[in-house]
Enzyme design. Structure first.
Site, short mmCIF file in Angstrom:
data_model
loop_
_atom_site.label_atom_id
_atom_site.label_comp_id
_atom_site.label_asym_id
_atom_site.label_seq_id
_atom_site.Cartn_x
_atom_site.Cartn_y
_atom_site.Cartn_z
N ASP A 1 40.54 36.45 34.84
CA ASP A 1 40.93 35.48 35.33
C ASP A 1 38.72 34.64 35.33
O ASP A 1 38.11 35.35 36.06
CB ASP A 1 41.42 34.92 36.91
CG ASP A 1 42.70 35.27 36.32
OD1 ASP A 1 43.09 35.34 35.45
OD2 ASP A 1 43.18 35.34 37.54
N ASP B 1 37.02 41.77 33.84
CA ASP B 1 37.30 41.15 34.95
C ASP B 1 38.02 40.25 33.75
O ASP B 1 37.74 39.42 32.24
CB ASP B 1 36.29 39.91 36.03
CG ASP B 1 37.06 38.91 36.33
OD1 ASP B 1 38.40 39.39 36.64
OD2 ASP B 1 36.91 37.90 36.09
N ASP C 1 32.83 37.17 37.57
CA ASP C 1 32.15 35.80 37.45
C ASP C 1 32.27 35.47 38.43
O ASP C 1 31.93 34.53 39.09
CB ASP C 1 32.92 34.94 36.45
CG ASP C 1 34.11 34.74 37.44
OD1 ASP C 1 34.99 35.72 37.61
OD2 ASP C 1 34.76 33.90 37.45
MG MG Z 1 37.34 36.19 37.55
#
Ligand code: MG
Length: 275
Positions: free
Chosen positions: A13, A11, A219
């Site tokens: 961001d 991922d 995340d």
């Molecule tokens: Mg993320």
């Protein structure tokens, strides 16, 4: 050196990129090590193709990538020796679309909003300035974020919770996914980070004819399908240090990262490579 037998999916961001500055500086040691060992690093993100292309140039990444939460898989021409079934050419890529196209999404958004009696304002109706003000992106990044293929970010202007519920129900009845992100709502149909990982691994295995392991780092909840599809997964804490419970409740044995963003990413990847 022969390629290592792992494919790394990440991922962006809040994972490879700092959630606020969008910097990957703290991950440079691990990025260097990945390049040295020729481990393919596949970006798997909610960002658009244009946004990912910008980042690939900056980081020096020439591997396939997955956009708009698993809406599209982009494989550079010539990357794999085999024919890519079901792909169409987009610029210099073979593109495998898992999601329904953007025009259909924006049309459906307007229909569903009208039927639910709410006002939905999508990126396609917002000026660059309005998007910049609402997203925290700088004007250059806004231009890249607006070039959408599969998913429409939007906000609901002054809708009551009851009307929001009706909106979500009507969307689901029509097989559209509606999710509320940190800044915008999103609507799409068919995007799936997990399916994209499995599909791309099929092509890596066909090309390399060796046992390969998919390792994924993320995340938050939108990474769950990607983390679940991988052979090993790392969940990084969010910027406040907490772990996303939507992920830990589904994947209680997921490896926990030591720090949020690129710092934790660096640490986790170096550990994985030395294991
Ligand atoms: Mg993320």
């Amino acid at each position: 050196m022969l390629p290592a037998n792992i494919i790394l999916f990440t991922d962006l961001d809040g994972t490879l990129l700092d959630h606020r500055t969008f910097s990957w500086g703290a991950a440079e040691d691990a990025l260097y090590e990945i390049a040295r060992r020729r481990v393919p690093l596949v970006f798997c993100t909610s960002k658009t193709r244009a946004e990912v292309e910008w980042l690939r140039r900056k980081i020096g990444n020439a591997h396939p990538f997955i956009t708009e939460n698993g809406g599209g898989i982009f494989i550079p021409h010539g990357y794999f020796p085999q024919r890519i079934e079901g792909a169409v050419t987009v610029k210099t890529y073979h593109c495998i679309a898992l999601a329904r196209p953007y025009d259909e999404i924006t049309e459906a958004l307007e229909d569903i909003a009208a039927e639910a009696g709410v006002e939905a304002v999508g990126f396609h109706q917002m000026s660059a300035k309005e998007i910049a003000e609402n997203s925290g992106l700088d004007p250059q990044q806004v231009q890249l974020a607006r070039q959408r293929d599969y998913d429409e970010p939007f906000f609901l202007a002054g809708a009551t919770p009851k009307k929001e519920e009706k909106f979500i129900r009507l969307a689901r009845e029509r097989k559209f996914e509606v999710v509320r992100g940190s800044r915008f709502w999103h609507i799409h149909s068919g995007s799936d980070k997990g399916r994209a990982v499995r599909e791309l691994m099929k092509h890596f295995r066909a090309a390399w004819r060796m046992k390969l392991r998919a390792i994924a780092l993320g995340d938050s909840a939108n990474d769950l399908p990607m983390l679940a599809a991988a052979d090993a997964a790392v969940l990084l804490p969010r910027h406040d240090g907490s772990l996303d419970e939507a992920v830990t409740s589904e994947l209680p044995r997921v490896t926990r990262g030591s720090a949020p963003g690129p710092e934790g990413w660096n640490d986790a990847v170096l550990k994985l490579l030395s294991a």
